[in-house]
Design an enzyme around this catalytic site. Sequence first.
Site, mmCIF file in Angstrom:
data_model
loop_
_atom_site.group_PDB
_atom_site.id
_atom_site.type_symbol
_atom_site.label_atom_id
_atom_site.label_comp_id
_atom_site.label_asym_id
_atom_site.label_seq_id
_atom_site.Cartn_x
_atom_site.Cartn_y
_atom_site.Cartn_z
ATOM 1 N N HIS A 78 3.572 5.098 -3.689
ATOM 2 C CA HIS A 78 3.060 3.794 -4.126
ATOM 3 C C HIS A 78 3.440 3.585 -5.590
ATOM 4 O O HIS A 78 3.053 4.357 -6.460
ATOM 5 C CB HIS A 78 1.537 3.774 -3.957
ATOM 6 C CG HIS A 78 0.954 2.407 -3.945
ATOM 7 N ND1 HIS A 78 0.678 1.713 -5.103
ATOM 8 C CD2 HIS A 78 0.607 1.598 -2.922
ATOM 9 C CE1 HIS A 78 0.166 0.538 -4.784
ATOM 10 N NE2 HIS A 78 0.114 0.446 -3.471
ATOM 11 N N HIS A 121 6.726 -2.374 -3.147
ATOM 12 C CA HIS A 121 5.883 -1.542 -4.015
ATOM 13 C C HIS A 121 5.501 -0.224 -3.360
ATOM 14 O O HIS A 121 4.908 0.636 -4.009
ATOM 15 C CB HIS A 121 4.603 -2.298 -4.396
ATOM 16 C CG HIS A 121 3.612 -2.343 -3.281
ATOM 17 N ND1 HIS A 121 3.805 -3.112 -2.145
ATOM 18 C CD2 HIS A 121 2.443 -1.689 -3.120
ATOM 19 C CE1 HIS A 121 2.777 -2.923 -1.326
ATOM 20 N NE2 HIS A 121 1.935 -2.075 -1.893
#
Length: 165
Positions: free
Chosen positions: A85, A70
């Site tokens: 992110h 992620h």
Amino acid sequence: MFQLFHHQSTAKVNHQIYAPVDGEVIDLIKVKDPVFSQHTLGQGFAVLPSDGIIFAPVSGQVTLVASTRHAIYLRMANGLDVLLHLGLNTADLHGRPFKIHVTDGQQVKGGQRIASMNRLQIKAAGMSDTVVVVITNSAERLAQLQVNYGPIFGGHRLGWATVKD
């Protein structure tokens, strides 16, 4: 003489920031996660995505791909450390919505395709697919971050960052 001009243009390119995904660039303060909106991790911006193809937000070296896929960390040649992110709280999805096309230590160019995310899978899990870009060593190294807010295509230049002397 020509080396001088070449050096200046290279330096300028090293400061460019690129859109990590198609969508709407927004101020970090609008992100619905206090770690980002309160600049706890540093200065940056976010994109409300309209697509799931992910591009490198800067030119530099991949320093870490999170095991949960992620997050990708990059270091620019000018010493700025950048966190890309993918989504909010998406570490809990254990990498399922993400395909990463880069590895630790790899050099990338700003705007290069580096990953993809399944936005429907993220939303089905009740999470936000907002993509965040943060300069994690802002306090120590960042002099100025200029970002153009509004609609953008992934991989296109959207601003620049300069380092402290």
